[in-house]
Write a protein that holds these residues in place. Structure first.
Motif, PDB file in Angstrom:
ATOM      1  N   CYS A  97      -4.714   4.630   5.659  1.00 40.92           N
ATOM      2  CA  CYS A  97      -4.061   3.984   4.519  1.00 40.92           C
ATOM      3  C   CYS A  97      -4.481   4.545   3.171  1.00 40.92           C
ATOM      4  O   CYS A  97      -3.811   4.289   2.173  1.00 40.92           O
ATOM      5  CB  CYS A  97      -4.289   2.473   4.551  1.00 40.92           C
ATOM      6  SG  CYS A  97      -6.030   1.972   4.474  1.00 40.92           S
ATOM      7  N   ASP A 103      -9.591   5.897   8.308  1.00 41.85           N
ATOM      8  CA  ASP A 103      -8.424   5.050   8.071  1.00 41.85           C
ATOM      9  C   ASP A 103      -7.147   5.872   7.999  1.00 41.85           C
ATOM     10  O   ASP A 103      -7.170   7.104   7.971  1.00 41.85           O
ATOM     11  CB  ASP A 103      -8.599   4.280   6.759  1.00 41.85           C
ATOM     12  CG  ASP A 103      -8.650   5.233   5.573  1.00 41.85           C
ATOM     13  OD1 ASP A 103      -7.578   5.554   5.024  1.00 41.85           O
ATOM     14  OD2 ASP A 103      -9.763   5.701   5.223  1.00 41.85           O
ATOM     15  N   ASN A 121       0.825  -1.204   0.000  1.00 46.05           N
ATOM     16  CA  ASN A 121       0.000   0.000   0.000  1.00 46.05           C
ATOM     17  C   ASN A 121       0.862   1.258   0.000  1.00 46.05           C
ATOM     18  O   ASN A 121       0.355   2.359   0.211  1.00 46.05           O
ATOM     19  CB  ASN A 121      -0.906   0.029   1.242  1.00 46.05           C
ATOM     20  CG  ASN A 121      -1.815  -1.164   1.333  1.00 46.05           C
ATOM     21  OD1 ASN A 121      -2.431  -1.552   0.345  1.00 46.05           O
ATOM     22  ND2 ASN A 121      -1.897  -1.766   2.507  1.00 46.05           N
ATOM     23  N   VAL A 178      -5.114   0.630   9.010  1.00 49.13           N
ATOM     24  CA  VAL A 178      -3.711   0.877   8.681  1.00 49.13           C
ATOM     25  C   VAL A 178      -3.227   0.034   7.512  1.00 49.13           C
ATOM     26  O   VAL A 178      -2.544   0.520   6.618  1.00 49.13           O
ATOM     27  CB  VAL A 178      -2.810   0.621   9.918  1.00 49.13           C
ATOM     28  CG1 VAL A 178      -1.342   0.743   9.553  1.00 49.13           C
ATOM     29  CG2 VAL A 178      -3.151   1.598  11.037  1.00 49.13           C
ATOM     30  N   CYS A 179      -3.592  -1.243   7.494  1.00 45.05           N
ATOM     31  CA  CYS A 179      -2.965  -2.164   6.538  1.00 45.05           C
ATOM     32  C   CYS A 179      -3.604  -2.168   5.153  1.00 45.05           C
ATOM     33  O   CYS A 179      -2.976  -2.574   4.183  1.00 45.05           O
ATOM     34  CB  CYS A 179      -2.960  -3.580   7.099  1.00 45.05           C
ATOM     35  SG  CYS A 179      -4.583  -4.383   7.125  1.00 45.05           S
ATOM     36  N   GLY A 180      -4.856  -1.762   5.024  1.00 44.83           N
ATOM     37  CA  GLY A 180      -5.517  -1.725   3.719  1.00 44.83           C
ATOM     38  C   GLY A 180      -6.148  -3.025   3.273  1.00 44.83           C
ATOM     39  O   GLY A 180      -6.710  -3.100   2.180  1.00 44.83           O
ATOM     40  N   GLU A 225       2.806   5.860   5.312  1.00 47.98           N
ATOM     41  CA  GLU A 225       2.426   4.596   5.931  1.00 47.98           C
ATOM     42  C   GLU A 225       2.531   4.739   7.438  1.00 47.98           C
ATOM     43  O   GLU A 225       3.556   5.156   7.968  1.00 47.98           O
ATOM     44  CB  GLU A 225       3.318   3.449   5.455  1.00 47.98           C
ATOM     45  CG  GLU A 225       2.916   2.111   6.067  1.00 47.98           C
ATOM     46  CD  GLU A 225       3.520   0.932   5.341  1.00 47.98           C
ATOM     47  OE1 GLU A 225       2.791   0.303   4.546  1.00 47.98           O
ATOM     48  OE2 GLU A 225       4.700   0.642   5.561  1.00 47.98           O
TER      49      GLU A 225
END
Length: 315
Positions: A289, A287, A100, A270-272, A216
């Motif tokens: 991301c 979010d 991401n 965060v991670c997508g 990120e």
């Protein structure tokens, strides 16, 4: 294609008093799945659940994955589990790399800003940019020399002259505003680190085009709930099914409980992993991301709510 694989811990190395480097190899030997700079892996961290760690090895080193983990006693437990449990020779389950936080290959120049453990994804970026003979500068912020991880690697790299350092306990300082103001319109900015650092870099880059700024987060920051969360409806465009999302429920939680096939991982935005296209309605994005442009069409199901009575998802 399998979404997970088994690896063996080939090395565990102390980078600082708080940061360990873990080198992972395929359990049965051979090459690991390919990845590009900026990618991360899911680590199945025992009873603490799934945690995400950036890959900091050069992408062409297919014989190993390298991650750096900072012990964070006040976090959700994944880093403590890694430090206290994982030893050389241990077997682990990880996810296939996902990205991401990719490099923009069309950029004329790249500015990489990392603080603390946030340096990890930028190492793979620097390796890739140097290999491609691209223009870049890596800025590394840390509390002190004792808190700098990967010092030997940075000092011995062919691109060591492109790294600039700032230590909180003294030495040269980096003027964020000046560095960013001097950049050309075709320059792209990448940042990773603690919340305060990210906020400072984002403020300094407030006039930059959104598509030129890439970031990120390692953990979600606080979210304001001024008027409390209101219930809303979710409609799945492909099936026509509708679901009620209560004040204390998430979209992801309700859909999973109903047996809808979606993927989740960090559950913090965060991670997508759970990002999905929406077709109608207006999300309330929470979010860390998605950028401004991506938020025009996509939403993170683990944390977003809706400003409209109904949000229609492309599911």
């Amino acid at each position: 294609m399998e979404s997970t694989l088994q690896v063996r811990v080939a090395e565990v190395i102390e980078e600082t008093a708080e940061i360990r480097r873990f080198e992972l190899v395929a359990e049965g030997g051979g090459e690991l799945p390919a990845f590009e700079a900026g990618a991360h892996i899911d680590v199945y961290a025992g009873s603490t659940g799934i945690r995400q760690y950036s890959l900091c090895s050069a992408p062409w080193e297919r014989h190993r994955y390298v991650i750096g983990v900072k012990r964070e006693p006040q976090s959700r437990g994944g880093s403590v589990w890694m430090h206290d449990t994982v030893r050389r020779g241990a077997s682990m389950t990880i996810g296939i790399p996902r990205n991401n936080f990719a490099l923009e290959t069309a950029a004329d120049r790249h500015l990489l800003f990392g603080a603390g453990i946030g340096i990890t994804p930028l190492l793979a970026m620097a390796e890739t940019l140097a290999r491609d003979d691209a223009e870049f500068t890596l800025y590394y912020f840390a509390r002190s020399a004792a808190h700098q991880a990967f010092k030997t690697r940075l000092a011995g790299s062919p691109w060591a002259s492109r790294v600039r350092y700032q230590l909180d306990d003294g030495g040269p300082t980096i003027d964020l505003a000046a560095e960013l103001a001097a950049a050309s319109p075709a320059t792209h900015l990448y940042m990773c680190g603690p919340q305060g650092f990210m906020d400072a870099v984002r403020r300094a880059a407030s006039s930059w085009p959104d598509e030129n700024v890439h970031l990120e987060y390692f953990a979600a920051g606080p979210v304001e709930h001024a008027d409390g969360d209101q219930p809303f409806e979710i409609e799945l465009a492909r099936s026509g099914e509708r679901f009620h999302i209560g004040r204390d429920e998430t979209i992801a939680q309700v859909l999973l409980d109903a047996g809808v096939d979606i993927m989740t991982s960090c559950e913090q935005g965060v991670c997508g992993t759970c990002v999905t296209t929406y077709l109608d309605g207006e999300p309330e994005h929470r979010d860390f991301c998605l950028n401004r442009r991506e938020r025009e069409t996509r939403v993170a199901l683990c944390c977003a709510r809706a400003k409209t009575a109904t949000l229609v998802l492309d599911l």
